[in-house]
Design a protein around this motif. Structure first.
Motif, PDB file in Angstrom:
ATOM      1  N   ILE A  44       5.645  -3.463   9.458  1.00 52.87           N
ATOM      2  CA  ILE A  44       4.624  -2.801   8.662  1.00 52.87           C
ATOM      3  C   ILE A  44       4.895  -3.377   7.326  1.00 52.87           C
ATOM      4  CG2 ILE A  44       4.304  -0.568   7.732  1.00 52.87           C
ATOM      5  CD1 ILE A  44       5.657   0.747   9.935  1.00 52.87           C
ATOM      6  N   GLU A  45       3.768  -3.802   6.581  1.00 54.79           N
ATOM      7  CA  GLU A  45       4.270  -3.996   5.149  1.00 54.79           C
ATOM      8  C   GLU A  45       3.746  -2.851   4.234  1.00 54.79           C
ATOM      9  OE1 GLU A  45       3.669  -7.442   1.589  1.00 54.79           O
ATOM     10  OE2 GLU A  45       1.993  -7.116   3.215  1.00 54.79           O
ATOM     11  N   VAL A  46       4.618  -2.240   3.568  1.00 53.00           N
ATOM     12  CA  VAL A  46       4.242  -1.270   2.701  1.00 53.00           C
ATOM     13  C   VAL A  46       3.726  -1.668   1.353  1.00 53.00           C
ATOM     14  CG1 VAL A  46       5.135   0.899   1.410  1.00 53.00           C
ATOM     15  CG2 VAL A  46       5.982   0.451   3.875  1.00 53.00           C
ATOM     16  N   GLY A  47       2.600  -1.433   0.893  1.00 55.65           N
ATOM     17  CA  GLY A  47       1.987  -1.731  -0.205  1.00 55.65           C
ATOM     18  C   GLY A  47       1.574  -3.252  -0.238  1.00 55.65           C
ATOM     19  N   ALA A  68      -0.726  -2.965   7.738  1.00 56.63           N
ATOM     20  CA  ALA A  68      -0.626  -3.043   6.419  1.00 56.63           C
ATOM     21  C   ALA A  68      -0.913  -1.656   5.880  1.00 56.63           C
ATOM     22  CB  ALA A  68      -1.744  -3.830   5.643  1.00 56.63           C
ATOM     23  N   LEU A  69       0.275  -1.333   5.236  1.00 58.20           N
ATOM     24  CA  LEU A  69       0.038   0.001   4.821  1.00 58.20           C
ATOM     25  C   LEU A  69      -0.274   0.191   3.278  1.00 58.20           C
ATOM     26  CD1 LEU A  69       0.309   3.275   4.718  1.00 58.20           C
ATOM     27  CD2 LEU A  69       2.859   3.137   4.841  1.00 58.20           C
ATOM     28  N   GLU A  70      -1.241   0.750   2.659  1.00 59.42           N
ATOM     29  CA  GLU A  70      -1.755   0.388   1.363  1.00 59.42           C
ATOM     30  C   GLU A  70      -2.718   1.665   0.969  1.00 59.42           C
ATOM     31  OE1 GLU A  70      -1.400  -2.039  -1.067  1.00 59.42           O
ATOM     32  OE2 GLU A  70      -2.695  -0.642  -2.241  1.00 59.42           O
ATOM     33  N   LEU A  71      -2.278   2.144  -0.437  1.00 57.10           N
ATOM     34  CA  LEU A  71      -2.788   3.016  -1.078  1.00 57.10           C
ATOM     35  C   LEU A  71      -4.316   2.907  -1.481  1.00 57.10           C
ATOM     36  CD1 LEU A  71      -0.376   4.662  -3.559  1.00 57.10           C
ATOM     37  CD2 LEU A  71      -1.437   5.929  -1.881  1.00 57.10           C
ATOM     38  N   ASP A 111      10.011  -2.457  14.122  1.00 55.65           N
ATOM     39  CA  ASP A 111      11.216  -3.568  13.932  1.00 55.65           C
ATOM     40  C   ASP A 111      11.406  -3.938  12.766  1.00 55.65           C
ATOM     41  OD1 ASP A 111      11.610  -4.101  16.824  1.00 55.65           O
ATOM     42  OD2 ASP A 111       9.984  -5.416  16.891  1.00 55.65           O
ATOM     43  N   VAL A 112      10.423  -3.888  11.864  1.00 55.94           N
ATOM     44  CA  VAL A 112      10.631  -4.451  10.387  1.00 55.94           C
ATOM     45  C   VAL A 112       9.736  -3.682   9.472  1.00 55.94           C
ATOM     46  CG1 VAL A 112      10.846  -6.515   8.828  1.00 55.94           C
ATOM     47  CG2 VAL A 112      11.072  -7.023  11.261  1.00 55.94           C
ATOM     48  N   ILE A 113      10.248  -3.243   8.496  1.00 52.83           N
ATOM     49  CA  ILE A 113       9.418  -2.782   7.422  1.00 52.83           C
ATOM     50  C   ILE A 113       9.586  -3.804   5.962  1.00 52.83           C
ATOM     51  CG2 ILE A 113       9.000  -0.946   5.515  1.00 52.83           C
ATOM     52  CD1 ILE A 113       9.829   1.057   7.686  1.00 52.83           C
ATOM     53  N   TYR A 114       8.547  -4.479   5.713  1.00 52.49           N
ATOM     54  CA  TYR A 114       8.429  -5.436   4.563  1.00 52.49           C
ATOM     55  C   TYR A 114       8.119  -4.762   3.067  1.00 52.49           C
ATOM     56  CZ  TYR A 114       8.308  -8.817   8.040  1.00 52.49           C
ATOM     57  OH  TYR A 114       8.499  -9.452   9.374  1.00 52.49           O
ATOM     58  N   LEU A 115       8.982  -4.593   2.073  1.00 53.17           N
ATOM     59  CA  LEU A 115       8.704  -4.199   0.849  1.00 53.17           C
ATOM     60  C   LEU A 115       8.413  -5.257  -0.135  1.00 53.17           C
ATOM     61  CD1 LEU A 115      11.480  -1.293   0.664  1.00 53.17           C
ATOM     62  CD2 LEU A 115       8.993  -1.015   1.472  1.00 53.17           C
ATOM     63  N   ASN A 116       7.313  -5.554  -0.431  1.00 52.82           N
ATOM     64  CA  ASN A 116       7.098  -6.704  -1.312  1.00 52.82           C
ATOM     65  C   ASN A 116       6.533  -6.462  -2.607  1.00 52.82           C
ATOM     66  OD1 ASN A 116       7.740  -8.791   0.701  1.00 52.82           O
ATOM     67  ND2 ASN A 116       6.051  -8.692   1.795  1.00 52.82           N
TER      68      ASN A 116
END
Ligand code: SAM
Length: 217
Positions: A44-47, A68-71, A111-116
């Protein structure tokens, strides 16, 4: 970052419920295997913003699934346009708030959470909104598999220092820490996928901070 509303992007999102899930009912768990049509590992990529990072990653790794988790709806529409152009069946877009990540994903599934380049929220009174505040870390821990990882990048020294402290206080372990990612060894650099913000800030000569951390005890 607030994107100006783009009517075409909002229309596109509304036309593709099979690719974009909008504000799902928190009472019902999302059946990700059904949405992807397989049970490949999920990252998951947050934002995600405009989505250069997550769409590149999805293109490179068809054997994995990406969310892709996006507001913002406009950002979701821009990501969706790339997904459709590139035919990325292994990418889903979730328009929602990361504060609900524990409702969107079952325990022990990711498996992975990306905070970029997360919004820094520099004022102390806003620290609970930072995506590395302890309430967010608790939810990431729930969603991640036991050996899952958070991968975090920012150009913001204050947010980086805060995040290291917050993760350390939470008992997390660091697999990799860099205060100048773009001058790391070639084997690190060749795996790095730049985000839109990263490209912009690195071009100005700003150092990029990065860390990978896990919740293993
Ligand atoms: N990751 C992209 C990059 O590096 O180019 C975009 C970075 S931009 C500064 C932060 C993004 O996170 C924005 O698109 C914003 O809408 C999104 N965002 C902020 N808070 C969020 C939240 N609580 N849940 C989901 N997305 C969020």
């Amino acid at each position: 970052m607030r994107l100006r509303n783009k009517p075409w992007a909002i229309k596109l999102v509304n036309e593709h419920p099979e690719s974009v899930l909008q504000n799902p009912d928190p009472e019902k768990k999302i059946d990700w295997a059904a949405r992807f049509g397989n049970d490949h590992p999920i990252e998951i990529e947050v934002g995600s913003g405009k989505g250069h990072f997550i769409t590149t990653l999805a293109e490179k790794h068809p054997e994995k699934n990406y969310v892709a988790l996006e507001l913002q709806t406009t950002a979701a529409g821009i990501i969706l346009r790339t997904k459709l152009e590139k035919g990325l069946d292994n990418l889903q877009i979730l328009r929602g708030d990361a504060a609900n990540i524990d409702l969107f994903f079952a325990e022990n599934t990711t498996d992975v959470i990306y905070l970029n380049f997360s919004d820094p929220w520099p004022k102390t009174r806003h620290k609970k909104r930072r995506l590395t505040y302890k309430s967010f870390l608790a939810k990431y821990k729930q969603v991640l598999k036991t050996d899952g990882q958070i991968q975090f990048k920012t150009d913001n020294a204050g947010l980086f220092a805060y995040s290291v402290q917050s993760m350390n206080n939470f008992g997390m372990h660091f697999d990799f820490v860099s205060v100048d990612l773009h001058h790391e060894k070639p084997e690190i650099l060749e795996k790095n996928i730049e985000t839109e913000y990263e490209h912009k800030f690195a071009a100005k000569g700003n150092p990029i901070y990065a860390l990978w951390a896990n919740f293993l005890s």
